[in-house]
Design a protein around this motif. Sequence first.
Motif, PDB file in Angstrom:
ATOM      1  N   VAL A 266       0.929  -1.352  -0.018  1.00 11.78           N
ATOM      2  CA  VAL A 266      -0.116  -0.026   0.036  1.00 11.78           C
ATOM      3  C   VAL A 266       0.922   1.231  -0.017  1.00 11.78           C
ATOM      4  O   VAL A 266       1.744   1.468   1.076  1.00 11.78           O
ATOM      5  CB  VAL A 266      -0.997   0.088   1.429  1.00 11.78           C
ATOM      6  N   GLU A 267       0.960   1.983  -0.967  1.00 11.46           N
ATOM      7  CA  GLU A 267       1.876   3.110  -1.215  1.00 11.46           C
ATOM      8  C   GLU A 267       1.256   4.503  -0.610  1.00 11.46           C
ATOM      9  O   GLU A 267       1.792   5.304  -0.234  1.00 11.46           O
ATOM     10  CB  GLU A 267       2.307   3.220  -2.637  1.00 11.46           C
ATOM     11  N   LEU A 268      -0.184   4.417  -0.511  1.00 10.80           N
ATOM     12  CA  LEU A 268      -0.947   5.682  -0.245  1.00 10.80           C
ATOM     13  C   LEU A 268      -2.239   5.364   0.265  1.00 10.80           C
ATOM     14  O   LEU A 268      -2.791   4.209  -0.502  1.00 10.80           O
ATOM     15  CB  LEU A 268      -0.908   6.333  -1.339  1.00 10.80           C
ATOM     16  N   VAL A 269      -2.827   6.070   1.062  1.00  5.74           N
ATOM     17  CA  VAL A 269      -4.052   5.592   1.520  1.00  5.74           C
ATOM     18  C   VAL A 269      -5.181   6.897   1.212  1.00  5.74           C
ATOM     19  O   VAL A 269      -4.809   8.091   1.543  1.00  5.74           O
ATOM     20  CB  VAL A 269      -4.304   5.217   2.828  1.00  5.74           C
ATOM     21  N   GLU A 270      -6.278   6.584   0.628  1.00  2.00           N
ATOM     22  CA  GLU A 270      -7.359   7.664   0.313  1.00  2.00           C
ATOM     23  C   GLU A 270      -8.740   7.392   1.007  1.00  2.00           C
ATOM     24  O   GLU A 270      -8.893   6.411   0.983  1.00  2.00           O
ATOM     25  CB  GLU A 270      -7.586   7.895  -1.203  1.00  2.00           C
ATOM     26  N   THR A 271      -9.265   8.434   1.693  1.00  2.00           N
ATOM     27  CA  THR A 271     -10.735   8.126   1.902  1.00  2.00           C
ATOM     28  C   THR A 271     -11.469   9.254   1.188  1.00  2.00           C
ATOM     29  O   THR A 271     -11.071  10.134   1.073  1.00  2.00           O
ATOM     30  CB  THR A 271     -10.855   8.272   3.611  1.00  2.00           C
ATOM     31  N   LEU A 272     -12.634   8.727   1.123  1.00  2.00           N
ATOM     32  CA  LEU A 272     -13.693   9.687   0.219  1.00  2.00           C
ATOM     33  C   LEU A 272     -15.000   9.823   0.996  1.00  2.00           C
ATOM     34  O   LEU A 272     -15.429   9.036   1.754  1.00  2.00           O
ATOM     35  CB  LEU A 272     -13.842   8.724  -1.103  1.00  2.00           C
TER      36      LEU A 272
ATOM     37  N   GLN B 167     -15.977   2.635  -2.136  1.00  2.00           N
ATOM     38  CA  GLN B 167     -16.072   3.851  -1.523  1.00  2.00           C
ATOM     39  C   GLN B 167     -15.359   3.790  -0.342  1.00  2.00           C
ATOM     40  O   GLN B 167     -14.743   2.821   0.051  1.00  2.00           O
ATOM     41  CB  GLN B 167     -17.621   3.722  -1.549  1.00  2.00           C
ATOM     42  N   HIS B 168     -15.607   4.871   0.498  1.00  2.00           N
ATOM     43  CA  HIS B 168     -14.883   5.281   1.460  1.00  2.00           C
ATOM     44  C   HIS B 168     -13.541   5.249   1.738  1.00  2.00           C
ATOM     45  O   HIS B 168     -12.658   6.076   2.384  1.00  2.00           O
ATOM     46  CB  HIS B 168     -15.702   4.137   2.688  1.00  2.00           C
ATOM     47  N   TRP B 169     -13.137   4.256   1.362  1.00  2.00           N
ATOM     48  CA  TRP B 169     -11.580   3.985   1.625  1.00  2.00           C
ATOM     49  C   TRP B 169     -10.859   3.364   0.499  1.00  2.00           C
ATOM     50  O   TRP B 169     -11.278   2.258  -0.063  1.00  2.00           O
ATOM     51  CB  TRP B 169     -11.454   2.972   2.825  1.00  2.00           C
ATOM     52  N   ILE B 170      -9.633   3.652  -0.087  1.00  2.00           N
ATOM     53  CA  ILE B 170      -8.916   3.235  -0.991  1.00  2.00           C
ATOM     54  C   ILE B 170      -7.582   3.125  -0.601  1.00  2.00           C
ATOM     55  O   ILE B 170      -6.700   3.870  -0.313  1.00  2.00           O
ATOM     56  CB  ILE B 170      -8.941   3.907  -2.314  1.00  2.00           C
ATOM     57  N   ASP B 171      -6.896   1.832  -0.450  1.00  2.00           N
ATOM     58  CA  ASP B 171      -5.541   1.405  -0.294  1.00  2.00           C
ATOM     59  C   ASP B 171      -4.935   1.535  -1.998  1.00  2.00           C
ATOM     60  O   ASP B 171      -5.356   0.890  -2.907  1.00  2.00           O
ATOM     61  CB  ASP B 171      -5.160   0.080  -0.112  1.00  2.00           C
TER      62      ASP B 171
END
Length: 638
Positions: free
Chosen positions: A512-518, A533-537
């Motif tokens: 996992v190089e980066l985490v985004e939440t939406l 949705q909500h969470w992207i690794d």
Amino acid sequence: MKPELGVCYYPEHWPEAVWAKDAARMVETGLRWVRIGEFAWSRMESQPGNLQFDWLDRAIETLGAAGLKVVLGTPTATPPRWMLDKYPDMLAVDVQGQPRKFGSRRHYCFSHAGYIDECARITRIMGERYGRNPHIAAWQIDNEYGCHDTTLSYSGSSLSAFRQWLADQYGTIEALNEAWGGVFWSMEYNHFDQIDLPNLTVTDPNPAHVLAFRRFSSDQVVAFNKAQVDVLRPLTDAPLLHNYMGRVLEFDHFDVGADLDIATWDSYPIGFLSDRLEDDLDHKTRYLQQGDPDMQAFHHDLYRTVGHGRWWVMEQQPGPVNWAPYNPAPLPGMVRLWSLEAVAHGAEVVSYFRWRQAPFAQEQMHAGLLTSNNADAPAMAEARQTADNLTALGTVEQQQAQVAILFDYASDWAWTTQPQGAGFDYFRLVFSVYRALRRAGLSVDILSAKDIPQGYKLILAPGLATVEDDLEQRLTDACDLAILGPRSGAITREFQIPTTGRPGLAGLDCDVELVETLPPNIHRPVAGGGTAQHWIDRLTGNATDVLSFEDGTPTMKGAGGLWYLAGFPDAQLWDRIIAMAAEQTGLTLTPMPVGLRRRDTSEHTFLINYDANAVEWDGHKIAGCDVAILNRIPPEQS
Ligand code: GAL
């Protein structure tokens, strides 16, 4: 095992003259079990040391003589008012530092040593008096740990116990500072007595501090329960149990369950739909008078494992409850449907809450099998019908499912401590895959990470915060395909990013190089259908991209029997993932019509229709709010 029915009864609420009539009517209804006693402390001991058990002796004798098996509750969820005169500091304290006062129930702090001694004392008195009584066939300890948000307490007793717990866990203050990353913001301590509870801080407290407090709080529930278990064990051979609640995650039920013989839970399907499930208006309207088609089954499957295979419904909703924002009545047939569904999932006993509606106090608007004036309430006929159905059904035996989900309380504590995105919720994530598996007609086991039996085709471990030691190995040994993620293997036990990276799986070249939440209105489309949705690794690495987002980044990577999922799937994406997993593992899916659910036991296939209207499936027509019980259909033939 031959499932049976029971009921919750409060002899102390009714004149003694009606007990024998009530008991006869219970038996005539087809009920075999009666639970009593769990809130009656003020009638057992009206003043400190002033014991009055004659009435309870007679109540047990009357119920037992009628042929009922009695579950006797220890009354420790409702300490009498005099207890507070003795221990004014025994109340739990909320996160704002306010005591949670007398006047309802569960007004105690799990860490108060004086109260724990009082509980052991009353339990000993009861155990010595009734432990060998032939009518007492089980003991319930306390009532619904954690209900009404009562697990976490910020009291003085909690603080001293927490410091001791930390000293036991870490040994030295240096070890704690290191584990918690105390160098950040100069949060290092010089000794354990400086450590406070993690509330009322200026901004977010250190997540490692909070997670330690959450683990401690869970351990306090385990210890509280065990104090009564230790008293009762030598005094009785009857099984010991507790009645857990729905979607209460603040303590580790597997840990409490390890000290008990049977897990039971309190199932209020319509109350739960209204009060503790996020869903859209269409869904809530469609199931307003039935409850969510998966919520009960999820808890049945969870508590089957918590109880080492032995579990009951201790309190089954029989009509409108009093505590949800709105309280509609069950549609005709639903009380029987819920009861038979529990049996399909392995319940040994389904016990209705309660026998007769109380005309006084907090729950006077809560239905029973009888109205407060002694007439049959609508549920009575369904209880009778269910009893007849169970007699006709005979034995029901469970078998291991082909699919399992790992459920981990500490992951919920971790993700509520540091949500990172407001829409990311552990229970919702796990429940979303449970629903998808059941839409596909699968029976599911829910497992603790501590004990993973072999022989599954597929195991899912979404959102599993920490992948400890040998877990990856145990998981891949136990099944043909394991699916982890999103947010699995993301932290260590001490709430740090693992030095091996995220998710840190030995068998999968994937990082996992980066985490985004939406925000909840944003859905990231996946090529071929569905969204996350909500969470992207954001995943990198050489493992194959099994699924990709429309922008070309990986949605899921996999190698052999191990896949890692990057985001929180919507229903369509889960359906695709399960179809792909079925293809890889040879699992047969039997997609179900909306509202219909299937559960296979060793001998039977239960078809459970939560929809108000009839549905057809595989040549069978199942009426609305009804259950069809067939000889078991082998999955490959449906
Ligand atoms: C349960 C509880 C019962 C009763 C019931 C009402 O949570 O154990 O004592 O309050 O709810 O629905």
